[in-house]
Motif scaffolding. Sequence first.
Motif, mmCIF file in Angstrom:
data_model
loop_
_atom_site.group_PDB
_atom_site.id
_atom_site.type_symbol
_atom_site.label_atom_id
_atom_site.label_comp_id
_atom_site.label_asym_id
_atom_site.label_seq_id
_atom_site.Cartn_x
_atom_site.Cartn_y
_atom_site.Cartn_z
ATOM 1 N N LEU A 242 0.790 -1.234 0.000
ATOM 2 C CA LEU A 242 0.000 0.000 0.000
ATOM 3 C C LEU A 242 0.824 1.287 0.000
ATOM 4 O O LEU A 242 0.618 2.145 -0.859
ATOM 5 C CB LEU A 242 -0.991 -0.006 1.172
ATOM 6 C CG LEU A 242 -1.937 1.192 1.253
ATOM 7 C CD1 LEU A 242 -3.286 0.775 1.793
ATOM 8 C CD2 LEU A 242 -1.386 2.337 2.084
ATOM 9 N N PRO A 243 1.758 1.444 0.966
ATOM 10 C CA PRO A 243 2.423 2.751 1.033
ATOM 11 C C PRO A 243 3.116 3.171 -0.259
ATOM 12 O O PRO A 243 2.916 4.305 -0.710
ATOM 13 C CB PRO A 243 3.400 2.591 2.200
ATOM 14 C CG PRO A 243 2.762 1.540 3.053
ATOM 15 C CD PRO A 243 2.143 0.589 2.093
ATOM 16 N N PRO A 244 3.923 2.282 -0.917
ATOM 17 C CA PRO A 244 4.529 2.760 -2.152
ATOM 18 C C PRO A 244 3.494 3.113 -3.208
ATOM 19 O O PRO A 244 3.640 4.111 -3.920
ATOM 20 C CB PRO A 244 5.399 1.586 -2.614
ATOM 21 C CG PRO A 244 5.253 0.501 -1.625
ATOM 22 C CD PRO A 244 4.359 0.939 -0.528
ATOM 23 N N ALA A 245 2.426 2.328 -3.276
ATOM 24 C CA ALA A 245 1.420 2.580 -4.306
ATOM 25 C C ALA A 245 0.693 3.897 -4.048
ATOM 26 O O ALA A 245 0.570 4.751 -4.924
ATOM 27 C CB ALA A 245 0.423 1.422 -4.357
ATOM 28 N N HIS A 246 0.215 4.074 -2.799
ATOM 29 C CA HIS A 246 -0.547 5.284 -2.511
ATOM 30 C C HIS A 246 0.329 6.528 -2.585
ATOM 31 O O HIS A 246 -0.142 7.605 -2.916
ATOM 32 C CB HIS A 246 -1.202 5.184 -1.133
ATOM 33 C CG HIS A 246 -2.374 4.258 -1.120
ATOM 34 N ND1 HIS A 246 -3.292 4.238 -0.099
ATOM 35 C CD2 HIS A 246 -2.789 3.329 -2.009
ATOM 36 C CE1 HIS A 246 -4.224 3.326 -0.359
ATOM 37 N NE2 HIS A 246 -3.925 2.758 -1.506
ATOM 38 N N ALA A 247 1.602 6.355 -2.249
ATOM 39 C CA ALA A 247 2.481 7.517 -2.262
ATOM 40 C C ALA A 247 2.885 7.885 -3.688
ATOM 41 O O ALA A 247 3.158 9.044 -3.982
ATOM 42 C CB ALA A 247 3.719 7.249 -1.416
ATOM 43 N N ALA A 248 2.914 6.883 -4.579
ATOM 44 C CA ALA A 248 3.405 7.157 -5.927
ATOM 45 C C ALA A 248 2.365 7.846 -6.795
ATOM 46 O O ALA A 248 2.705 8.593 -7.706
ATOM 47 C CB ALA A 248 3.840 5.847 -6.587
ATOM 48 N N ALA A 249 1.100 7.596 -6.529
ATOM 49 C CA ALA A 249 0.047 8.156 -7.380
ATOM 50 C C ALA A 249 0.066 9.681 -7.301
ATOM 51 O O ALA A 249 0.540 10.250 -6.324
ATOM 52 C CB ALA A 249 -1.305 7.628 -6.925
#
Lengths: 497, 503
Positions: A242-249
């Motif tokens: 979750l964190p990398p995905a949510h942060a990358a968007a």
Amino acid sequence: MSPGLDSIHWMTLVVLGPLVASMVALAGTPRTLRLGLALGVGSVLVGVGGLWLTFGGGDPVLRNPLGGWGAPLGIDLRLDGLALVMLSMTALVGAAISLYSTAYFGDISFLPLRDSPAGRGARFFAPLWLLLWSALNGIYLSGDLFNLYVLLEILGLGAAALVTLAVTPKATVAGMRYLLVSLVGSLAFLMGVALLYVVAGTLSLELLAEEGLQGPLPAAALALMTVGMAAKTAIFPLHAWLPPAHAAAPAPGSAVLSALVVKGSFYIIVRLWVDVYGVGPGPAVFVLGLLGAGAILWGSILALRQRSLKRLVAYSTVAQLGYLFVMFPLLVSGDGGGWNVDAWTGGFYHALSHGVAKAAMFLAAGSMSYAVARDDLSAISGIAHRLPMTFFAFGLGGLSLAGIPPSGGFVAKWLLLRAALADGGWGWALLLTLGGLLTLAYVLMVLRYAIDRTDPPTTFRPVPRRMEWTAMGLALLSVLLGFRAVEITELLAGALP
Amino acid sequence: MTPLVAWEALPLAVVLSSLVPGIGIMLLGEEAQRARITLNLLGAVAKVVLVGFMLQGVGAGASYAWRFTVLPGLEFSLVGDALALLFVTLSAVLWLVTTVYAIGYLEGGENRRRFFSFFSLCVTATTGLAMAGDLFTFVLFYEALTWATYPLVVHRGTPEAIQAGRRYLVYTLVSGTVLVLGAVWFQVETGGVAFQPGGVVDPEAAAAAPGRYLALFLVLLAGASVKAALFPVHGWLPVAMVAPAPVSALLHAVAVVKAGAFALIRLLHSLFGIEVASDIGAAGIVAVLAAVTILYGSIRALNQDDLKRLLAFSTVSQLSYVALGVALLTPTAQIGGLVHLVHQGIMKITLFFCAGLLAHTLGVKKISQMGGVARRMPLTMMAFTVAALGMIGIPPVAGFLSKWYLGVGAMEAGLPWVVGVLLASSLLNAAYFLPVIRTAYLDASPDRWPSEGDARFGRIEADVRLLVPALVVALLALASGVFGGSPWSPLGWAELIVGRGDL
């Protein structure tokens, strides 16, 4: 309301409206992008408004076969207080995000739409988000498991695509990982659904609930479906994606993912455990609670260790989702083996205020990164003096998360604590208290960077007013939720079987 | 006598009279000085007028309550009863005076918009918690007060200020969280959270499970005692005196510590009821903690050279008089405790105003720099002396009345050790205040003051916007003592509260 418009029409509108709007936006000219967003926001707001007018009193559940086909063949839509609350929260947060996105992606008429990274976000954010919105609304209203599966797939694909809009290698990797988790989760869910169909011969939530599912096969089906959904909800220890995905968007995408999308799969878990299976006290709910406890503690600790603003906010989502799972052991602690209403309303009030507050935080964080063109915490040094409104939006949202009164988070915390203490659950109560303090710690860490003037950023890009206002509007809403909870908690309580 | 205004929502209007200016100031620009000052003063005057109407009404037997349902079984309620008004009147009057002082002290400095906005929000939270009709509303404002005060504590932005602010937040936020836990537990245990004179805890239930109720009390006490600066959780207060003088005045006299002391009153009297609290041993614990704090604060104040730090430890000590008084069973002691809430506020704000005057006008911050300062600033030191004598307990200044009632009450309760504590504390007060006064009047003046500004004030010794408020509050301290027999004096009002059974 004109006579003849029944809730079925409004339900259809909130699902099909954003879908049609998404196709309009897909045409990809600046004009259609804007038209699509307006159409989506307008249809959902009108539809939800209509549902509020037609819903109320009497029978809390409405079933409306779409196209004349009822269960078990056609598409069933059902509406109860819980669905209405989630639809409303999604509508308000979604409207704010949509407005924000029009400013965030700039004046799209001047962008080379297809070539630049910014252009890709500007080009595809609106259609993807509208598609997601349609799927989310469908999940809230869906009355059978097969529809839920289809909508989940749309949700998962759309969400992964949102992540990759940022067009950095990091974002691509994060997006692919998200897609993988999402697909595996959906697959587990589908296997569970198939198993259940073999056992019960129906996929309607209503009919399944009447079956009174017992025995090893239905239990295995529930386990499969829960694991699948837990992975998609990113509950500890399945949270790493979750964190990398949510942060990358891009910022509006992060807000959609963190505030809304994870609630969709959580909602399905609740429907299964509470509505369909009616799982009582036992080790199963305790395990869910323990996962929640792990999420609260581990998510918060990791949030404290982040040096990137958006990753910190994303880890905060991991932690806050933990509260939703702590709801389960509290839920079954009611008098005489019944449901504990405080746990139920508190859990969903938390879901609600987290949705609003987290969206405010991600939008505000997006404005800060937009201004300094970087995302590490040290880069926002002193930003409180440049963007006071954004700073307040982030702060108010964060304090609401931490359960500081007056805020929706405080009401939720009060209800959950009451549920825990009524049953002598001191362990849970202390966990909730500690979780609040940890939340404060990481929110204050950000605020401290933001007010510190010793190392001001060298570059500063002016932030459009609309980005500041929309985040502030959501933050104020998260505070207002703390003043009046009667209607919402009544709706929620009415949805408890 | 009939109430002049019978409007039920008057308590809400009192809260709004500072909330609206607070938000308004935030929306105004930094440079809109005239509009800011106007808003501020309008709000402050309006609050005093509204509170005046409420005082008259409650004196005539009316009651004011405004309620709003937040959750089934939980209300947002503001009630203007006699006890609430004791605190609200203090806050409203001192806020008006402090606003004038703060304008003189800080207009011309940086970040005035932020300062005056939060200044108003701070008083909003204070009046809100004073009139909270139940524990839920109380907790709400109690926490809001923490956030409203923080920007004031760190106003200077220096590393020490940031450090002090951090300590303040850690102390108050942890205790606030504990208070919420205790509040929910209280609701689960007793079924309700509304404040009631005489308490809401069922005496039989408490007698059946004294241990559990004592634990419940201690959790709530842990939540309340930080703001009340009870030993051993007083550590944030002396550090927080790095804030500008008007903020210290507010912290020490009007808002934060008063909120803590008031929380103890609500806890002992409006939730548990003093009989139940005594039976389960809770009141005894509070009394002993308060006695220890009284002595500890006084001893720590003895060897301070920094004037504001001395005053801060004096606050730690004096505030516990309130806790001690209301923890005793006799009405006389309770009157003494209640009235000291007001008396300590008036006297301590005078002392902080004077300390601010010395620092602002001459740059004098330490006692060792104060030699002969009374010749340079006679009016300031006169005000300081009146308040300091009051703190020691010399008649006819207000502090004497508090100590008298506390002492008599303790004898009635058969607790001579309390009288011993009061006497010892008075001696210690004399031991740290009298040398300051002696230095100011009798020692030789230095050739030049540490940083005497170029500003000349004509024949007046300092900026009148600072001097007049200091003189006004000093007069109030004197008048509260001299006219203690009037029903409208703080003492008269405290007697009315206890006499009516409103505690």
